[in-house]
Design a protein around this motif. Structure first.
Motif, PDB file in Angstrom:
ATOM      1  N   THR A   1      91.639  82.331 -35.285  1.00 43.12           N
ATOM      2  CA  THR A   1      91.618  82.770 -36.679  1.00 43.12           C
ATOM      3  C   THR A   1      91.345  84.266 -36.790  1.00 43.12           C
ATOM      4  O   THR A   1      91.918  84.944 -37.659  1.00 43.12           O
ATOM      5  N   VAL A   2      90.474  84.781 -35.920  1.00 41.29           N
ATOM      6  CA  VAL A   2      90.170  86.217 -35.953  1.00 41.29           C
ATOM      7  C   VAL A   2      91.361  87.024 -35.452  1.00 41.29           C
ATOM      8  O   VAL A   2      91.692  88.085 -36.002  1.00 41.29           O
TER       9      VAL A   2
ATOM     10  N   ALA B   1      83.364  86.589 -32.213  1.00 43.13           N
ATOM     11  CA  ALA B   1      84.807  86.412 -32.317  1.00 43.13           C
ATOM     12  C   ALA B   1      85.470  86.465 -30.955  1.00 43.13           C
ATOM     13  O   ALA B   1      86.559  85.917 -30.754  1.00 43.13           O
TER      14      ALA B   1
ATOM     15  N   ASP C   1      94.476  86.223 -35.713  1.00 42.87           N
ATOM     16  CA  ASP C   1      95.450  86.248 -36.823  1.00 42.87           C
ATOM     17  C   ASP C   1      95.009  87.212 -37.918  1.00 42.87           C
ATOM     18  O   ASP C   1      95.838  87.897 -38.540  1.00 42.87           O
ATOM     19  N   GLU C   2      93.700  87.295 -38.145  1.00 45.67           N
ATOM     20  CA  GLU C   2      93.182  88.176 -39.189  1.00 45.67           C
ATOM     21  C   GLU C   2      93.421  89.644 -38.875  1.00 45.67           C
ATOM     22  O   GLU C   2      93.834  90.427 -39.755  1.00 45.67           O
ATOM     23  N   VAL C   3      93.180  90.061 -37.622  1.00 43.31           N
ATOM     24  CA  VAL C   3      93.268  91.482 -37.277  1.00 43.31           C
ATOM     25  C   VAL C   3      94.662  91.884 -36.796  1.00 43.31           C
ATOM     26  O   VAL C   3      94.953  93.069 -36.637  1.00 43.31           O
TER      27      VAL C   3
ATOM     28  N   HIS D   1      83.301  91.562 -37.169  1.00 40.64           N
ATOM     29  CA  HIS D   1      83.015  90.494 -36.221  1.00 40.64           C
ATOM     30  C   HIS D   1      82.281  91.050 -34.995  1.00 40.64           C
ATOM     31  O   HIS D   1      82.202  92.267 -34.798  1.00 40.64           O
TER      32      HIS D   1
ATOM     33  N   ALA E   1      86.379  94.912 -38.285  1.00 41.16           N
ATOM     34  CA  ALA E   1      86.559  93.862 -39.302  1.00 41.16           C
ATOM     35  C   ALA E   1      85.262  93.109 -39.576  1.00 41.16           C
ATOM     36  O   ALA E   1      85.247  92.167 -40.380  1.00 41.16           O
TER      37      ALA E   1
ATOM     38  N   ARG F   1      89.217  96.845 -33.356  1.00 40.98           N
ATOM     39  CA  ARG F   1      89.609  96.302 -34.659  1.00 40.98           C
ATOM     40  C   ARG F   1      88.802  95.066 -35.022  1.00 40.98           C
ATOM     41  O   ARG F   1      88.473  94.848 -36.184  1.00 40.98           O
ATOM     42  N   ILE F   2      88.479  94.258 -34.019  1.00 40.63           N
ATOM     43  CA  ILE F   2      87.645  93.080 -34.274  1.00 40.63           C
ATOM     44  C   ILE F   2      86.278  93.506 -34.796  1.00 40.63           C
ATOM     45  O   ILE F   2      85.759  92.953 -35.770  1.00 40.63           O
TER      46      ILE F   2
END
Length: 345
Positions: free
Chosen positions: A159-160, A106, A162-164, A188, A186, A182-183
């Motif tokens: 995209t990652v 990511a 935006d996700e986290v 990744h 999640a 946080r990545i």
């Protein structure tokens, strides 16, 4: 690219970014803080002649706020974080995007290769590039590719992000480490590729260096308050050094005044041993030759090394202890703001 008072470095940094050769369209978004040295005017002149260069404003001057503002204003699926105090090596973006695709990570980062234009800055750069200076994180000279705790700057999938939830705007320093935490939480991967290199230009004076490291240490202390042992053990070495130094000073005073003498006094002298070992390490760093590819080290650079390493460690350690005990609150990095203690002009 978050920017504040970077007139001497901005044009070189911008050129190194725009010179990157990648497939597909690119843009560079500058998040301009309220600079007082002509940086804003320079950025506007550059943008007037370069259609790929866009400007958004960051009146708060906080790095994570500026980064999030720039990311939201961007329009492509890959986000490459860059710094106005750094220069990307040729092929950096192409290699990083290929590594993202090859590994499925990511976020991908490489080596922060510090450099200096003056004897003082060269001494700081040498400390940055050494495990002794900044604790041996992979991006300070690692050679083995693989999964990592964090990434210097970073080439990230939109995209990652935006996700986290993008960068945490309540964190003024260490925001990259917290984002990468946080990545990873999640599910990744954060990846280190030693073939990626970014030239970083450190602070140019002793007082600016001390301010930078005290602020960085304070925010690491804040991150320890928030995330505990998710922080690596290496972050606790500078505050331990500072505590040892304070303890040694107390022991010395008690010994000199006769309060501590005899066998207890001899036993208490053990506290000096790690400090002596540290002093020997600093002297060894000052005397050691540079890498074969480096220019010869001057006497002034070697002398500055004797001051730079303790300044980095003790300033960081002081900030860390203050951050752990009372939190970072509104601590800001004033190292690019002259004598001001606020990021506002």
């Amino acid at each position: 690219m978050p920017v504040l008072n970077e007139r001497a470095y901005l044009e070189h940094a911008v050129r190194s970014v725009l010179a990157q050769d990648v497939d597909g369209p690119t843009e560079l978004v500058l998040a301009l803080g309220p600079s007082s040295d002509g940086t804003t005017q320079l950025a506007e002149r550059l943008a007037a002649h370069e259609p790929r260069l866009r400007i958004v404003h960051n009146p708060a001057a906080d790095i994570p706020v500026g980064l999030n503002t720039a990311i939201r204003a961007s329009s492509h699926p890959t986000i490459i974080r860059v710094d106005a105090h750094s220069e990307l090596s040729p092929g950096y973006a192409r290699r990083a995007i290929q590594t993202l695709e090859r590994t499925g990570a990511a976020n991908v980062g490489g080596v922060m290769r510090a450099d200096g234009r003056t004897p003082f800055q060269a001494a700081v750069a040498r400390a940055y590039n050494s495990p002794v200076g900044l604790g041996g994180g992979s991006y300070h000279g690692g050679t083995r590719e693989g999964a990592a705790e964090s990434a210097y700057l970073g080439v990230m999938r939109r995209t990652v992000l935006d996700e986290v939830g993008l960068f945490d705007e309540s964190i003024r320093r260490g925001e990259d480490w917290e984002l990468n935490l946080r990545i990873r939480q999640a599910g990744h991967t954060v990846w280190f590729d030693p073939q990626l290199a970014v030239t970083y230009w450190p602070r140019e004076s002793w007082i600016r260096l001390a301010r930078q490291f005290r602020s960085t240490g304070a925010w690491r202390g804040e991150l320890v308050r928030r995330y505990g042992r998710s922080n690596g053990l290496r972050f606790f070495a500078p505050p331990a050094l500072l505590v040892l130094l304070a303890l040694a000073l107390v022991v010395a005073v008690l010994q000199l005044t006769g309060v501590l003498s005899g066998v207890p006094g001899v036993l208490a002298s053990v506290v000096y041993l790690p400090l002596i070992a540290y002093a020997v390490l600093v002297i060894a760093m000052a005397l050691a030759p540079g890498r074969p590819t480096d220019p010869p080290r001057s006497a002034r650079e070697r002398i500055w090394t004797l001051a730079v390493l303790p300044t980095m460690h003790l300033s960081w350690g002081l900030g860390f202890l203050m951050g752990v005990l009372r939190g970072a609150h509104d601590t800001v990095d004033t190292s690019r703001l002259g004598t001001r203690n606020t990021p506002l002009p």
